[in-house]
Motif scaffolding. Structure first.
Motif, PDB file in Angstrom:
ATOM      1  N   CYS A  16       7.179  23.533  11.969  1.00  0.00           N
ATOM      2  CA  CYS A  16       8.526  23.696  11.027  1.00  0.00           C
ATOM      3  C   CYS A  16       9.151  21.902  11.201  1.00  0.00           C
ATOM      4  O   CYS A  16       9.929  21.927  10.564  1.00  0.00           O
ATOM      5  N   ALA A  17       9.553  21.770  12.184  1.00  0.00           N
ATOM      6  CA  ALA A  17       9.869  20.290  13.334  1.00  0.00           C
ATOM      7  C   ALA A  17       8.704  18.968  12.303  1.00  0.00           C
ATOM      8  O   ALA A  17       9.221  18.028  11.658  1.00  0.00           O
ATOM      9  N   PHE A  18       7.643  19.707  12.685  1.00  0.00           N
ATOM     10  CA  PHE A  18       6.799  18.451  11.985  1.00  0.00           C
ATOM     11  C   PHE A  18       7.376  18.587  10.194  1.00  0.00           C
ATOM     12  O   PHE A  18       7.164  17.246   9.666  1.00  0.00           O
ATOM     13  N   ALA A  19       6.921  19.755   9.723  1.00  0.00           N
ATOM     14  CA  ALA A  19       7.689  19.289   8.266  1.00  0.00           C
ATOM     15  C   ALA A  19       8.933  18.739   6.988  1.00  0.00           C
ATOM     16  O   ALA A  19       8.716  18.369   6.624  1.00  0.00           O
ATOM     17  N   VAL A  20       9.698  19.091   8.579  1.00  0.00           N
ATOM     18  CA  VAL A  20      11.395  18.403   8.230  1.00  0.00           C
ATOM     19  C   VAL A  20      11.089  16.729   8.441  1.00  0.00           C
ATOM     20  O   VAL A  20      11.268  16.349   7.376  1.00  0.00           O
ATOM     21  N   LEU A  21      10.205  16.059   9.613  1.00  0.00           N
ATOM     22  CA  LEU A  21      10.219  14.851   9.615  1.00  0.00           C
ATOM     23  C   LEU A  21       9.179  14.727   8.356  1.00  0.00           C
ATOM     24  O   LEU A  21       9.822  13.305   7.859  1.00  0.00           O
ATOM     25  N   VAL A  22       8.639  15.451   8.749  1.00  0.00           N
ATOM     26  CA  VAL A  22       7.119  14.764   6.771  1.00  0.00           C
ATOM     27  C   VAL A  22       8.117  14.604   5.449  1.00  0.00           C
ATOM     28  O   VAL A  22       8.408  13.318   5.493  1.00  0.00           O
ATOM     29  N   LEU A  23       9.170  15.863   5.487  1.00  0.00           N
ATOM     30  CA  LEU A  23      10.368  15.061   4.337  1.00  0.00           C
ATOM     31  C   LEU A  23      11.536  14.213   4.447  1.00  0.00           C
ATOM     32  O   LEU A  23      11.614  13.508   3.494  1.00  0.00           O
ATOM     33  N   VAL A  24      11.636  14.072   5.399  1.00  0.00           N
ATOM     34  CA  VAL A  24      12.920  12.728   5.432  1.00  0.00           C
ATOM     35  C   VAL A  24      12.457  11.194   5.244  1.00  0.00           C
ATOM     36  O   VAL A  24      12.686  10.698   4.995  1.00  0.00           O
ATOM     37  N   LEU A  25      11.385  11.967   6.032  1.00  0.00           N
ATOM     38  CA  LEU A  25       9.567  10.528   5.769  1.00  0.00           C
ATOM     39  C   LEU A  25      10.023   9.841   4.761  1.00  0.00           C
ATOM     40  O   LEU A  25       9.637   8.341   4.116  1.00  0.00           O
ATOM     41  N   LEU A  26       8.952  11.090   3.433  1.00  0.00           N
ATOM     42  CA  LEU A  26       8.943  10.328   2.498  1.00  0.00           C
ATOM     43  C   LEU A  26       9.972  10.856   1.808  1.00  0.00           C
ATOM     44  O   LEU A  26       9.948  10.344   0.763  1.00  0.00           O
ATOM     45  N   GLY A  27      10.991  11.312   1.615  1.00  0.00           N
ATOM     46  CA  GLY A  27      12.542  11.389   0.478  1.00  0.00           C
ATOM     47  C   GLY A  27      13.686  10.190   1.141  1.00  0.00           C
ATOM     48  O   GLY A  27      14.537  10.353  -0.429  1.00  0.00           O
ATOM     49  N   ALA A  85       0.990  -1.240  -0.280  1.00  0.00           N
ATOM     50  CA  ALA A  85      -0.082  -0.102  -0.146  1.00  0.00           C
ATOM     51  C   ALA A  85       1.072   1.379  -0.038  1.00  0.00           C
ATOM     52  O   ALA A  85       2.094   0.953   0.560  1.00  0.00           O
ATOM     53  N   GLU A  86       0.062   2.647  -0.826  1.00  0.00           N
ATOM     54  CA  GLU A  86       1.303   3.520  -0.264  1.00  0.00           C
ATOM     55  C   GLU A  86       0.529   4.409   0.835  1.00  0.00           C
ATOM     56  O   GLU A  86      -0.230   5.671   0.303  1.00  0.00           O
ATOM     57  N   LEU A  87       0.656   4.412   2.053  1.00  0.00           N
ATOM     58  CA  LEU A  87       0.225   4.973   2.943  1.00  0.00           C
ATOM     59  C   LEU A  87       1.112   6.587   3.586  1.00  0.00           C
ATOM     60  O   LEU A  87       0.453   7.288   3.574  1.00  0.00           O
ATOM     61  N   GLY A  88       2.136   6.518   3.104  1.00  0.00           N
ATOM     62  CA  GLY A  88       3.447   7.177   3.640  1.00  0.00           C
ATOM     63  C   GLY A  88       3.209   8.816   3.336  1.00  0.00           C
ATOM     64  O   GLY A  88       3.237  10.056   3.936  1.00  0.00           O
ATOM     65  N   TYR A  89       2.040   8.744   1.812  1.00  0.00           N
ATOM     66  CA  TYR A  89       1.980  10.381   1.717  1.00  0.00           C
ATOM     67  C   TYR A  89       0.024  10.872   2.792  1.00  0.00           C
ATOM     68  O   TYR A  89       0.945  11.725   1.993  1.00  0.00           O
ATOM     69  N   PHE A  90       0.185  10.288   3.197  1.00  0.00           N
ATOM     70  CA  PHE A  90      -1.120  10.692   3.520  1.00  0.00           C
ATOM     71  C   PHE A  90      -0.053  11.994   5.129  1.00  0.00           C
ATOM     72  O   PHE A  90      -0.720  12.800   5.583  1.00  0.00           O
ATOM     73  N   LEU A  91       1.478  11.297   5.070  1.00  0.00           N
ATOM     74  CA  LEU A  91       2.055  12.454   6.129  1.00  0.00           C
ATOM     75  C   LEU A  91       2.003  13.466   5.691  1.00  0.00           C
ATOM     76  O   LEU A  91       2.486  14.440   5.874  1.00  0.00           O
ATOM     77  N   ALA A  92       1.803  14.331   3.523  1.00  0.00           N
ATOM     78  CA  ALA A  92       2.363  15.401   3.905  1.00  0.00           C
ATOM     79  C   ALA A  92       0.999  15.845   4.856  1.00  0.00           C
ATOM     80  O   ALA A  92       1.576  17.756   4.550  1.00  0.00           O
ATOM     81  N   ALA A  93       0.128  15.754   4.697  1.00  0.00           N
ATOM     82  CA  ALA A  93      -1.227  17.088   5.048  1.00  0.00           C
ATOM     83  C   ALA A  93      -1.325  17.162   6.485  1.00  0.00           C
ATOM     84  O   ALA A  93      -1.165  18.376   7.953  1.00  0.00           O
ATOM     85  N   LEU A  94      -0.212  16.050   7.753  1.00  0.00           N
ATOM     86  CA  LEU A  94       0.658  16.188   8.728  1.00  0.00           C
ATOM     87  C   LEU A  94       0.482  18.284   9.518  1.00  0.00           C
ATOM     88  O   LEU A  94       0.482  18.212  10.696  1.00  0.00           O
ATOM     89  N   PRO A  95       2.124  18.647   8.209  1.00  0.00           N
ATOM     90  CA  PRO A  95       1.993  19.836   8.534  1.00  0.00           C
ATOM     91  C   PRO A  95       1.280  20.610   8.758  1.00  0.00           C
ATOM     92  O   PRO A  95       0.754  21.768   9.928  1.00  0.00           O
ATOM     93  N   ALA A  96       0.094  20.950   8.053  1.00  0.00           N
ATOM     94  CA  ALA A  96      -0.858  21.885   8.283  1.00  0.00           C
ATOM     95  C   ALA A  96      -2.049  21.616   9.529  1.00  0.00           C
ATOM     96  O   ALA A  96      -2.729  22.140   9.903  1.00  0.00           O
ATOM     97  N   VAL A  97      -2.359  20.242   9.506  1.00  0.00           N
ATOM     98  CA  VAL A  97      -2.484  19.848  11.279  1.00  0.00           C
ATOM     99  C   VAL A  97      -1.781  20.479  12.190  1.00  0.00           C
ATOM    100  O   VAL A  97      -2.629  21.016  12.821  1.00  0.00           O
ATOM    101  N   ALA A  98      -0.735  20.360  12.165  1.00  0.00           N
ATOM    102  CA  ALA A  98      -0.224  20.589  13.692  1.00  0.00           C
ATOM    103  C   ALA A  98      -0.338  22.423  13.267  1.00  0.00           C
ATOM    104  O   ALA A  98       0.165  22.871  14.340  1.00  0.00           O
ATOM    105  N   ALA A  99      -0.106  22.719  12.216  1.00  0.00           N
ATOM    106  CA  ALA A  99      -0.566  23.754  12.190  1.00  0.00           C
ATOM    107  C   ALA A  99      -1.425  24.578  13.538  1.00  0.00           C
ATOM    108  O   ALA A  99      -0.877  25.999  13.610  1.00  0.00           O
ATOM    109  N   PHE A 100      -2.348  24.181  13.296  1.00  0.00           N
ATOM    110  CA  PHE A 100      -3.287  24.602  14.311  1.00  0.00           C
ATOM    111  C   PHE A 100      -3.324  24.126  15.862  1.00  0.00           C
ATOM    112  O   PHE A 100      -4.099  24.815  16.782  1.00  0.00           O
ATOM    113  N   SER A 101      -2.499  24.141  16.430  1.00  0.00           N
ATOM    114  CA  SER A 101      -2.227  23.046  17.800  1.00  0.00           C
ATOM    115  C   SER A 101      -0.258  24.103  18.037  1.00  0.00           C
ATOM    116  O   SER A 101      -0.247  23.848  19.333  1.00  0.00           O
ATOM    117  N   TYR A 102       0.404  23.610  17.454  1.00  0.00           N
ATOM    118  CA  TYR A 102       1.754  24.211  17.426  1.00  0.00           C
ATOM    119  C   TYR A 102       2.484  25.470  16.688  1.00  0.00           C
ATOM    120  O   TYR A 102       1.952  25.939  15.514  1.00  0.00           O
TER     121      TYR A 102
END
Length: 371
Positions: free
Chosen positions: A64-75, A41-58
Motif C-alpha cells: 500500500c505504501a508503494f501504491a500511494v508513493l506511485v500515485l503521488v509521483l504520477l499525480g 521522455a515519458e518514463l514515469g508511467y513505468f512506475l505504475a507497475a511497481l505496486p504489483a512487483v512489491a506485492a511479491f515481497s512485501y
C-alpha cells in the motif's frame, strides 16, 4: 550430530531474498532519475507497475505504501515525474488496490505453508530423531539426506540405542525412497527399539525386524506385493572391546583403523522382509576393536552414487583423504559426495560413524542394565 535433520530451518518458510525487497525501491529511484535527466521522455508511467512487483515481497502495508508513493509521483506535476490525471490515476489506483489484495492473499498462503511445513518437520523428526553424540560409551556421528526434495526422512534409516544387552545400532535401506517409504521406516524403527530392550541375541533382533516387514507386506499386499529392506545391525556388548555385526543384504561396514580402511568380512544374510526362519537366521560376526578404531556404516545411496562418466563413488579409498577434516568425517563424506556427483546423489543417503573408546578411558560411563 546428524546434519540434515537438525537443520531445523530446512522446511520452514524463509523471508524473500534481499534483492526482491530492494528491487521496487531501486526501480523508483532509477525511473525518477531517468525521467528528470530526460525531460522529453515519458518514463514515469513505468512506475505504475511497481505496486504489483512489491506485492511479491512485501506485506499489504508495504505494498500500500508503494501504491500511494506511485500515485503521488504520477499525480503531482511539480515533482517532474509525470502528469497523470483522471482516468490514468484511477487506473493506477486500481492496480495498487489489486496489488494490496494480492499481497494479503500471498501472505496468508505463506503463513499457512509455514504452519504445514512446521508440522511436517515435527512429524518427521519424531519418526527419525537426531542421534546423540554419545550413547552409553559409544561415540556417534551421523548424517542423513533424503532424495526427495523438501523432506527430512526418506527410505533410509539409522538409530543407536542402549539396552540391557549393550549398545545396538541399525542402518537400513527400505524398498523405495521419499515419503512413500516413511511408514516402513517408522515400523522398522519401532521394532528395533523394542528389540534392543527385549531380545538378548542380535540375530533375534534381525528376525523381529523381518517379521515386522512380513506382517506389513501381508496387510498391504495390493500396494506392496514385495516389501523388503537391507540392514546391518551392530552390537557393543557391555565391558568388551568388540562389536557384533549382522548383515542382511546390506553394504559392508568399514573399519577405520589408523590410516587404513577395510571392509569387515561378515557373511551376509538375506534382506529383511523375505521371511527369515531359524535355520536361515543371519550369522553373527564378532570383530575385536582396538583403541581408536571407528566403524562406518552406510546405505547404498553413497556407494552407488555416480559421477558424470557413470563411475561409482569410491568410499573406501576416499576415507583416508577425508579422515582429518576439521568438521568431522561424515560431513566430509557428504561434501565429497556432492562434488563427485555434481550436486548430490539421486538416492537417500545415510552414514553412521561409531567408535568405542578403550576401557581405561571410560570411567563413569555405565552400561545400561549393568551395575
Amino acid at each position: 550430530m546428524r546434519r540434515g535433520l537438525e537443520d531445523s530451518g530446512r522446511l520452514h518458510g524463509t523471508p524473500p531474498p534481499r534483492w526482491a525487497r530492494l528491487a521496487p525501491v531501486v526501480a523508483v529511484v532509477v525511473l525518477c532519475c531517468a525521467q528528470w535527466l530526460t525531460p522529453g521522455a515519458e518514463l514515469g508511467y513505468f512506475l505504475a507497475a511497481l505496486p504489483a512487483v512489491a506485492a511479491f515481497s512485501y506485506g499489504p502495508l508495504g505494498t500500500c505504501a508503494f501504491a500511494v508513493l506511485v500515485l503521488v509521483l504520477l499525480g503531482v506535476p511539480q515533482l517532474g515525474v509525470a502528469n497523470a490525471r483522471g482516468t490514468d490515476l484511477a487506473t493506477v489506483a486500481f492496480v495498487g488496490l489489486l496489488s494490496v489484495v494480492i499481497s494479503f492473499v500471498r501472505r496468508r498462503r505463506d503463513d499457512q505453508l509455514v504452519s504445514v511445513r512446521t508440522v511436517a518437520e515435527a512429524a518427521q523428526l519424531a519418526v527419525l530423531p537426531p542421534v546423540p553424540d554419545q550413547v552409553g560409551p559409544v561415540h556417534c556421528s551421523g548424517l542423513y539426506r533424503a532424495a526427495q526434495r523438501g523432506t527430512l526422512v526418506g527410505g533410509d534409516l539409522y538409530d543407536v540405542r542402549a539396552g540391557p544387552y549393550g549398545v545396538r545400532a541399525v542402518v537400513a535401506d527400505v524398498q523405495g525412497h521419499g515419503l512413500a517409504a516413511v511408514g516402513t521406516v517408522a515400523a522398522l524403527l519401532g521394532a528395533f527399539r523394542e528389540a534392543v530392550l527385549d531380545d538378548p541375541e542380535l540375530a533375534a533382533v534381525a528376525a523381529r525386524l523381518d517379521r515386522r516387514l512380513v506382517a506389513d507386506a501381508a496387510a498391504a499386499s495390493i500396494r506392496h506385493p514385495e516389501l523388503f529392506a537391507t540392514a546391518v545391525l551392530l552390537e557393543f556388548p557391555p565391558g568388551l572391546d568388540l562389536v557384533r555385526i549382522v548383515s542382511c543384504g546390506h553394504p559392508p561396514v568399514l573399519l577405520l583403523r589408523g590410516s587404513t580402511t577395510a571392509e569387515l568380512d561378515v557373511e551376509p544374510g538375506p534382506p529383511l522382509g523375505l521371511g527369515l526362519t531359524v535355520p536361515e537366521l543371519p550369522k553373527v560376526a564378532e570383530v575385536p576393536l582396538l583403541p581408536g578404531d571407528r566403524l562406518l556404516a552406510h546405505t547404498d545411496g553413497v556407494t552407488e552414487a555416480r559421477d558424470a562418466d557413470g563411475g561409482f563413488y569410491p568410499l573406501a579409498s576416499r576415507i583416508p583423504v577425508l579422515a582429518d577434516d576439521s568438521e568431522g568425517l561424515v560431513r566430509a563424506v557428504w561434501r565429497d559426495l556432492e562434488a563427485f556427483t555434481a550436486g548430490g546423489p539421486s538416492d537417500d543417503v545415510a552414514v553412521l560413524l561409531l567408535s568405542l573408546p578403550a576401557m581405561e578411558t571410560r570411567p563413569g560411563v555405565p552400561w545400561p542394565g549393568v551395575p
